[in-house]
Design a protein around this motif. Sequence first.
Motif, PDB file in Angstrom:
ATOM      1  N   LEU A  93       2.832 -10.062  -8.364  1.00 32.09           N
ATOM      2  CA  LEU A  93       2.490  -8.476  -8.340  1.00 32.09           C
ATOM      3  C   LEU A  93       0.979  -8.355  -8.678  1.00 32.09           C
ATOM      4  N   VAL A  94       0.704  -8.806  -9.906  1.00 36.84           N
ATOM      5  CA  VAL A  94      -0.794  -8.810 -10.130  1.00 36.84           C
ATOM      6  C   VAL A  94      -1.792  -9.237  -9.052  1.00 36.84           C
ATOM      7  N   TYR A  95      -1.430 -10.303  -8.639  1.00 36.91           N
ATOM      8  CA  TYR A  95      -2.266 -10.821  -7.283  1.00 36.91           C
ATOM      9  C   TYR A  95      -2.279  -9.919  -6.192  1.00 36.91           C
ATOM     10  N   ASP A  96      -1.153  -9.516  -6.024  1.00 37.42           N
ATOM     11  CA  ASP A  96      -1.010  -8.517  -4.860  1.00 37.42           C
ATOM     12  C   ASP A  96      -1.990  -7.197  -5.247  1.00 37.42           C
ATOM     13  N   GLY A  97      -1.817  -6.956  -6.348  1.00 34.46           N
ATOM     14  CA  GLY A  97      -2.785  -5.474  -6.834  1.00 34.46           C
ATOM     15  C   GLY A  97      -4.182  -5.757  -6.802  1.00 34.46           C
ATOM     16  N   LEU A  98      -4.787  -7.146  -7.117  1.00 35.50           N
ATOM     17  CA  LEU A  98      -5.964  -7.614  -6.709  1.00 35.50           C
ATOM     18  C   LEU A  98      -6.586  -7.578  -5.566  1.00 35.50           C
ATOM     19  N   VAL A  99      -5.406  -8.150  -4.526  1.00 33.09           N
ATOM     20  CA  VAL A  99      -5.854  -8.280  -3.175  1.00 33.09           C
ATOM     21  C   VAL A  99      -5.876  -6.737  -2.676  1.00 33.09           C
ATOM     22  N   THR A 100      -5.160  -5.874  -3.216  1.00 29.18           N
ATOM     23  CA  THR A 100      -5.036  -4.704  -2.672  1.00 29.18           C
ATOM     24  C   THR A 100      -6.596  -3.769  -3.195  1.00 29.18           C
ATOM     25  N   ILE A 101      -6.764  -4.070  -4.271  1.00 27.00           N
ATOM     26  CA  ILE A 101      -8.180  -3.494  -4.790  1.00 27.00           C
ATOM     27  C   ILE A 101      -9.179  -3.871  -3.895  1.00 27.00           C
ATOM     28  N   GLY A 102      -9.246  -5.249  -3.634  1.00 23.69           N
ATOM     29  CA  GLY A 102     -10.431  -5.943  -2.750  1.00 23.69           C
ATOM     30  C   GLY A 102     -10.445  -5.344  -1.462  1.00 23.69           C
ATOM     31  N   LYS A 103      -9.381  -5.028  -0.837  1.00 23.04           N
ATOM     32  CA  LYS A 103      -9.252  -4.367   0.437  1.00 23.04           C
ATOM     33  C   LYS A 103      -9.868  -3.069   0.342  1.00 23.04           C
ATOM     34  N   ALA A 104      -9.389  -2.226  -0.578  1.00 21.05           N
ATOM     35  CA  ALA A 104      -9.961  -0.816  -0.782  1.00 21.05           C
ATOM     36  C   ALA A 104     -11.441  -0.859  -0.799  1.00 21.05           C
ATOM     37  N   LEU A 105     -12.051  -1.927  -1.644  1.00 25.22           N
ATOM     38  CA  LEU A 105     -13.463  -2.106  -1.800  1.00 25.22           C
ATOM     39  C   LEU A 105     -14.280  -2.242  -0.727  1.00 25.22           C
ATOM     40  N   HIS A 106     -13.786  -3.261   0.081  1.00 20.13           N
ATOM     41  CA  HIS A 106     -14.388  -3.480   1.506  1.00 20.13           C
ATOM     42  C   HIS A 106     -14.273  -2.547   2.311  1.00 20.13           C
TER      43      HIS A 106
ATOM     44  N   VAL B 150     -11.460   7.800 -11.899  1.00 23.32           N
ATOM     45  CA  VAL B 150     -11.147   6.362 -11.960  1.00 23.32           C
ATOM     46  C   VAL B 150     -10.074   5.782 -11.025  1.00 23.32           C
ATOM     47  N   PRO B 151     -10.104   5.078 -10.136  1.00 24.99           N
ATOM     48  CA  PRO B 151      -9.032   4.897  -9.435  1.00 24.99           C
ATOM     49  C   PRO B 151      -8.194   3.800 -10.220  1.00 24.99           C
ATOM     50  N   VAL B 152      -7.040   4.020 -10.192  1.00 22.87           N
ATOM     51  CA  VAL B 152      -6.095   3.047 -11.091  1.00 22.87           C
ATOM     52  C   VAL B 152      -4.870   2.645  -9.967  1.00 22.87           C
ATOM     53  N   LEU B 153      -4.735   1.269 -10.048  1.00 21.79           N
ATOM     54  CA  LEU B 153      -3.671   0.509  -9.320  1.00 21.79           C
ATOM     55  C   LEU B 153      -2.670  -0.230 -10.185  1.00 21.79           C
ATOM     56  N   ALA B 154      -1.634   0.630 -10.190  1.00 20.80           N
ATOM     57  CA  ALA B 154      -0.481   0.140 -11.234  1.00 20.80           C
ATOM     58  C   ALA B 154       0.389  -0.856 -10.479  1.00 20.80           C
ATOM     59  N   SER B 155       0.318  -2.148 -10.926  1.00 17.66           N
ATOM     60  CA  SER B 155       0.932  -3.428 -10.264  1.00 17.66           C
ATOM     61  C   SER B 155       2.419  -3.642 -10.734  1.00 17.66           C
ATOM     62  N   ARG B 156       2.693  -2.983 -12.214  1.00 17.36           N
ATOM     63  CA  ARG B 156       4.080  -3.485 -12.736  1.00 17.36           C
ATOM     64  C   ARG B 156       4.643  -2.516 -13.465  1.00 17.36           C
ATOM     65  N   ILE B 157       4.153  -0.960 -13.325  1.00 23.49           N
ATOM     66  CA  ILE B 157       5.055  -0.082 -13.776  1.00 23.49           C
ATOM     67  C   ILE B 157       6.131   0.598 -12.887  1.00 23.49           C
ATOM     68  N   SER B 158       7.453   0.747 -13.190  1.00 27.07           N
ATOM     69  CA  SER B 158       8.419   1.310 -12.238  1.00 27.07           C
ATOM     70  C   SER B 158       8.566   2.727 -12.772  1.00 27.07           C
ATOM     71  N   GLY B 159       8.348   3.041 -13.799  1.00 24.19           N
ATOM     72  CA  GLY B 159       8.853   4.599 -14.406  1.00 24.19           C
ATOM     73  C   GLY B 159       8.667   5.433 -13.441  1.00 24.19           C
ATOM     74  N   ASP B 160       9.355   6.284 -13.057  1.00 30.05           N
ATOM     75  CA  ASP B 160       9.312   7.614 -12.095  1.00 30.05           C
ATOM     76  C   ASP B 160       8.153   8.322 -12.519  1.00 30.05           C
ATOM     77  N   GLY B 161       7.835   8.510 -13.910  1.00 29.98           N
ATOM     78  CA  GLY B 161       7.188   9.490 -14.581  1.00 29.98           C
ATOM     79  C   GLY B 161       5.595   9.430 -14.137  1.00 29.98           C
ATOM     80  N   ILE B 162       5.143   8.052 -13.961  1.00 29.70           N
ATOM     81  CA  ILE B 162       3.715   7.682 -13.759  1.00 29.70           C
ATOM     82  C   ILE B 162       3.859   7.493 -12.251  1.00 29.70           C
TER      83      ILE B 162
ATOM     84  N   THR C 232      -6.537  -1.878 -13.302  1.00 30.44           N
ATOM     85  CA  THR C 232      -5.223  -2.352 -12.692  1.00 30.44           C
ATOM     86  C   THR C 232      -4.521  -2.948 -14.018  1.00 30.44           C
ATOM     87  N   GLY C 233      -3.391  -3.347 -13.593  1.00 35.50           N
ATOM     88  CA  GLY C 233      -2.559  -4.036 -14.550  1.00 35.50           C
ATOM     89  C   GLY C 233      -1.337  -3.090 -14.903  1.00 35.50           C
ATOM     90  N   PHE C 234      -1.279  -2.536 -16.362  1.00 35.58           N
ATOM     91  CA  PHE C 234      -0.458  -1.518 -16.592  1.00 35.58           C
ATOM     92  C   PHE C 234       1.224  -2.216 -16.398  1.00 35.58           C
TER      93      PHE C 234
END
Length: 521
Positions: free
Chosen positions: A420-433, A162-174, A141-143
């Motif tokens: 936003l980064v907090y939300d990203g880790l919470v989202t990953i945590g939910k996916a893991l569980h 490798v699963p990627v969760l982008a918490s702060r990139i807003s560009g439409d290309g990614i 995560t991060g990015f």
Amino acid sequence: MCAWLVWSIAREPDTCTDGVERIDGECIGVNGDGYDFGTPEIRDVARAIADENERIEGQPHVTVAVMLPLQSDKAALRRQMRSDLQGAYLGQRQANEGEGEPPKIRLVLANPGRNYGQQTEVVDTLLRMAASDTERLRAVTGFNLSLDATEEAVARLTEHEVPVLASRISGDGIANKDGADGMAKLKFPGLARIIPTNHDAAQALAKFNGERGRENLKTVLVYDKRDDSYTDSLAQAFSGIEEKGPPGPAAMSFESPAIDEPGSTGNQFTQIANNICDSEADTVYFAGRTLHLRIFALKLAQVGCKDRHYTVVSGSDAASLRQAMSQKDWAQLRGEDGKAKVTVQYAAPAHPDAWDAELAAWNRKWAADHDREPMPEELPQYLTEPKTALATLRKWIETTRSEETKLGADPNLEDSRTMLVYDGLVTIGKALHQAQSGGAQAVPSLEDVGRQWSLLQSRHRVRGTSGLICLTSGGNAYDKPVAVVELDPGPKGPGKLRFVGLGWPTGREQPKNCVIPSSTG
């Protein structure tokens, strides 16, 4: 023998610490043991992450990497790094204790260098960690920057599942593209995003301003023509907004040397400001980075356009603008009469005042329409659930204080980074569980985690501090709100960041329970 020894020593890598190599003057690599990458601002929070890693070491756990540039000679950027990592640590705590079930998250910091310039070496390390039975890397995560190098890193990670969760990139290309039938075109299989794209944010801004009776805006687009996927997609998004009023002047371009370098932009902006002054434009869509936005706003205020007030509208990168403003800057944005000459409005991915303000407005309207106060079950989920999530984040901030856990400074929620980064880790945590609960294994596979992204909707929505996170089949956050905020210089002293309202990419709030409709394209 001596010659071989000299050659061997010369060939040894220059290490900053375990797992981190010095390359072109930067400490590049991955570490979860509290190393601060030579950045004092993140020393305390890196140590806090290491302490949490040690606490869960004996329990079933997986590794999650936070990939961000972690060195800079600019104080403002170092403070932003601290905000990001504070969100990561607090999200790690919530994921590890809030869900209550294994696996726990061991967090590591991955520094890809300035502008992700050394991302190849870091991705190599992360791929080895994903294949390792001891490291068990299950998400990255991060990015925080929409750059070509960022896209290359995301592409290579997702190509290797490798699963990627982008918490702060807003560009439409990614981003993966969602089709009108709900089927996605997976350019990046295994990618999820919790922030609206530039296109969605621009739509939310346009619809928000239209609803506020500003149909007669006279606009002009000012954009950076340097190759930058964030500014490119933002310029395209702004140019695609359908104007309701008379057409404004033609778009005007400038060229910056880099994200964090001014170059000759000051001179270019003086000329552009003069041209705007000679037009009837009163609103500027600015597709550029924060550093250049600040310079542009100041130049626009300097131009002697009598009795003119300008609103400069920009994207999510502007969330750090207030931190870069000095007392002199604020004074420059207002006239001698104390009235603002330039106001900056942008689509922030989150703001801590959003839920209280919007819920209060909703309650006032309800009471006026029904002659009574609403019952708790009648309150809108899209406001109450994020408010509760924000309260949980604040609880963790208070917990760290009571534990005397140092984070370098009190988290500043106003710039949205920590949220936003907090939300990203919470989202990953939910996916893991969620992935773990489907079988007996305590550690889900890479594939199991990646499959979870598109299932995190409806009943399994993530209650984020930045809004409800409901992921489409393409891993995009459906109709994620933006917090429309304004930097108002005010009559004197430092200016204020004022929450104005919520904007929705679709023009209306998310449906009940965040059930994604079949047409999302």
